[in-house]
Design an enzyme around this catalytic site. Sequence first.
Site, short mmCIF file in Angstrom:
data_model
loop_
_atom_site.label_atom_id
_atom_site.label_comp_id
_atom_site.label_asym_id
_atom_site.label_seq_id
_atom_site.Cartn_x
_atom_site.Cartn_y
_atom_site.Cartn_z
N ASP A 1 -29.15 -45.41 18.52
CA ASP A 1 -28.13 -44.86 17.60
C ASP A 1 -26.96 -45.83 17.51
OD1 ASP A 1 -26.63 -41.50 17.51
OD2 ASP A 1 -27.00 -42.98 15.95
N GLY B 1 -27.56 -46.27 22.86
CA GLY B 1 -28.96 -46.63 22.62
C GLY B 1 -29.26 -47.11 21.21
N SER C 1 -36.50 -40.09 22.32
CA SER C 1 -36.23 -39.25 23.51
C SER C 1 -36.50 -39.91 24.86
CB SER C 1 -37.03 -37.93 23.46
OG SER C 1 -36.46 -37.04 22.53
N THR C 2 -36.91 -41.18 24.87
CA THR C 2 -37.28 -41.80 26.16
C THR C 2 -36.11 -42.51 26.83
OG1 THR C 2 -37.97 -43.85 25.09
CG2 THR C 2 -39.66 -42.14 25.39
N GLY C 3 -34.94 -42.42 26.28
CA GLY C 3 -33.77 -43.06 26.91
C GLY C 3 -32.86 -42.00 27.49
N VAL C 4 -31.73 -41.82 26.86
CA VAL C 4 -30.73 -40.82 27.30
C VAL C 4 -31.37 -39.43 27.44
CG1 VAL C 4 -28.65 -39.59 26.50
CG2 VAL C 4 -28.76 -42.08 26.35
N1 APR Z 1 -34.33 -51.11 19.56
C1 APR Z 1 -35.43 -50.42 19.96
N2 APR Z 1 -35.43 -49.52 20.96
C2 APR Z 1 -34.26 -49.33 21.61
C3 APR Z 1 -33.06 -49.99 21.26
C4 APR Z 1 -33.14 -50.92 20.18
N3 APR Z 1 -32.06 -51.61 19.77
N4 APR Z 1 -32.06 -49.56 22.09
C5 APR Z 1 -32.62 -48.67 22.93
N5 APR Z 1 -33.94 -48.53 22.66
C6 APR Z 1 -34.94 -47.68 23.32
C7 APR Z 1 -34.61 -47.18 24.70
O1 APR Z 1 -34.96 -48.16 25.67
C8 APR Z 1 -35.52 -45.95 24.77
O2 APR Z 1 -36.82 -46.32 25.16
O3 APR Z 1 -35.06 -46.51 22.52
C9 APR Z 1 -35.57 -45.45 23.32
C10 APR Z 1 -34.74 -44.19 23.04
O4 APR Z 1 -33.57 -44.24 23.81
P1 APR Z 1 -32.15 -43.70 23.26
O5 APR Z 1 -31.63 -44.62 22.24
O6 APR Z 1 -31.32 -43.39 24.48
O7 APR Z 1 -32.50 -42.34 22.49
P2 APR Z 1 -32.89 -40.90 23.07
O8 APR Z 1 -33.49 -40.96 24.42
O9 APR Z 1 -33.65 -40.26 21.96
O10 APR Z 1 -31.47 -40.19 23.24
C11 APR Z 1 -30.73 -39.90 22.06
O11 APR Z 1 -28.84 -41.05 22.91
O12 APR Z 1 -27.80 -42.80 21.94
C12 APR Z 1 -27.74 -41.45 22.11
O13 APR Z 1 -26.69 -40.65 20.11
C13 APR Z 1 -27.91 -40.71 20.82
O14 APR Z 1 -27.31 -38.62 21.78
C14 APR Z 1 -28.40 -39.39 21.32
C15 APR Z 1 -29.29 -39.76 22.48
#
Ligand code: APR
Length: 170
Positions: free
Chosen positions: A35, A33, A123-126
């Site tokens: 990160d 994501g 927090s809205t992704g993984v």
């Molecule tokens: N720019 C903006 N937003 C993004 C991008 C980007 N390049 N890539 C992903 N997103 C959005 C996703 O669509 C989601 O809505 O960011 C939001 C958060 O998603 P994640 O990145 O999955 O983060 P989160 O849900 O907080 O989970 C964190 O995921 O990547 C791993 O190492 C990280 O273990 C941690 C977990």
Amino acid sequence: MTTTITLVQGDITRQSADAIVNAANSSLLGGGGVDGAIHRRGGPEILAECRALRASRYGRGLPTGQAVATTAGRLDARWVIHTVGPVHQGSGSDPEPLASCYRESLRVADELGARTVAFPAISTGVYRWPMDDAARIAVETVRNTPTAVEEVRFVLFDDRAYEAFARQPG
Ligand code: APR
């Protein structure tokens, strides 16, 4: 000082801001994501500083709801502020750790003297937090947190996220 909240749809790693917030995990050693994107585009300096933090202040990792800054490497920013959101545990999940991510990131931004801060939808992704609830928590927390930051920019990756944030009152 009033803080202006702006919404942008796009890739946070292409934003120009004093600080770009990373939705990290407690290891601080990267992931997918946001990160993954930040480390990929920001380059190895960011991870090097994250490793140094793990070897010093955060031996056991960055706790959920806390925030810490590193260089932004090759990103068009001075700092990346890493924060660890909570994993959604189903209905009744405590919103406080997610609110804390925004509050603590603004506190770190104030310590740095950052005037513009770009946030993803933490927090809205993984971590599976429902988008509407996460948007409500994000906007309410920023509205209620005293800070010297002049612009808080939510950078939403897709229409669904953008619409959820745009629906928030105020
Ligand atoms: N720019 C903006 N937003 C993004 C991008 C980007 N390049 N890539 C992903 N997103 C959005 C996703 O669509 C989601 O809505 O960011 C939001 C958060 O998603 P994640 O990145 O999955 O983060 P989160 O849900 O907080 O989970 C964190 O995921 O990547 C791993 O190492 C990280 O273990 C941690 C977990």
